[in-house]
Design a protein around this motif. Structure first.
Motif, short mmCIF file in Angstrom:
data_model
loop_
_atom_site.label_atom_id
_atom_site.label_comp_id
_atom_site.label_asym_id
_atom_site.label_seq_id
_atom_site.Cartn_x
_atom_site.Cartn_y
_atom_site.Cartn_z
N LEU A 67 5.14 -2.23 -9.99
CA LEU A 67 4.96 -1.05 -9.12
C LEU A 67 4.48 0.17 -10.09
O LEU A 67 4.61 1.47 -9.62
CB LEU A 67 6.10 -1.05 -8.29
N PRO A 89 1.10 0.72 -5.56
CA PRO A 89 2.41 0.79 -4.78
C PRO A 89 2.34 1.48 -3.71
O PRO A 89 2.93 1.32 -2.67
CB PRO A 89 3.41 1.48 -5.89
N ARG A 136 7.15 -4.10 -1.78
CA ARG A 136 7.56 -3.74 -2.97
C ARG A 136 8.72 -4.61 -3.41
O ARG A 136 8.84 -4.79 -4.72
CB ARG A 136 7.78 -2.06 -2.84
#
Length: 284
Positions: free
Chosen positions: A43, A49, A57
């Motif tokens: 991420l 992200p 996520r």
């Protein structure tokens, strides 16, 4: 703990239906670790992200925490909530210097002191002033290095400037300095950096890993040309185009506001990647 070596900030591969391709992500992580990377970054900005849902996520973190049981996992996390969501096994969190608001060095130190106090894992500060608009002097970096819970910095100032030279001439003890400008990793390693967080190392992973372990100028020059080709358009669009052309991911897709790389940029990067570099488990 002093972080060192190569860490690959992984892309987020997408399947043809637009969902996150978790099996491809797992394979990419295993590939770069098998090729000699010390760890991966989950991420980070290369992983897009901000375009992922909270559930996406979380699934990325679950997959990479499993792959990295015997390797270092750094998690992109810029606020207290994201830091608390980091897997318990994470080595550190990659935390951006506050962007856009330009709070000054005192504000940066205060902000990161507060985050480090709340974080369950050490922080690696991401200093990239050409994106955040917040410069930091070498003295300011030393103040950040003195914060309890700060383990190091991803240093990406767009070159080798006077503050970088001053910092590297007398680096803070126990503070990992990891290069984050792929095309400039060789001179930064020559100045004494401990390693790098390098998106380019999706390709030629073994060579980037070798360079971070023992700097060698000819190898550094060759890898700089590969990095320049891979960053010819906004990251990670060219990297995804090359990985797709190599059959390592199912699509080259990115999510808005990014657009796919132009075919000529992908071809140019493939030309560089095809010059005898190894990738993951084989040769290009």
């Amino acid at each position: 703990m002093t972080l060192s070596g190569l860490h690959v900030p992984l892309i987020t591969p997408f399947a043809p239906d637009g969902t996150v391709d978790l099996p491809a992500l797992e394979r990419l992580a295993a590939d770069v670790l098998d090729a000699g990377a010390s760890g991966v970054v989950a991420l980070g900005t290369t992983g897009e992200p901000s375009s992922l849902t909270p559930a996406e996520r979380a699934s990325v973190l679950t997959v990479l925490a499993d792959v990295c049981r015997d390797a270092q996992l750094i998690v992109g996390a810029n606020d207290a909530g994201a830091l608390r969501a980091a897997p318990a096994s994470a080595t550190a969190a990659l935390t951006l210097v506050p962007p856009f608001v330009r709070p000054g060095a005192d504000g940066v130190v205060a902000h990161l002191t507060a985050l480090a106090a709340e974080s369950p894992v050490p922080l690696v500060i991401y200093h990239v002033p050409y994106r955040t608009a917040q410069p930091l002097t070498a003295d300011a970096v030393r103040r950040l290095a003195a914060i309890p819970g700060v383990a190091g910095m991803k240093l990406a100032v767009g070159g080798i400037d006077a503050d970088t030279i001053t910092l590297m001439a007398d680096p803070p003890a126990g503070f990992a300095i990891l290069g984050g400008d792929d095309a400039f990793i060789s001179p930064l390693l020559a100045l004494g950096a401990h390693g790098g967080i390098l998106a380019s190392a999706h390709l030629a992973t073994a060579e980037y890993a070798a360079l971070t372990r023992a700097w060698e100028p000819a190898l550094g020059h060759r890898l700089a040309r590969l990095s320049a080709a891979l960053f010819a358009e906004p990251n990670p669009t060219v990297i995804k185009g090359v990985l797709y052309a190599q059959g390592r991911i199912a699509t080259p897709d990115v999510r808005l506001p990014l657009l796919p790389a132009a075919p000529e940029s992908v071809r140019a990067a493939l030309d560089q990647a095809g010059q005898g570099w190894s990738v993951s488990t084989g040769a290009v």
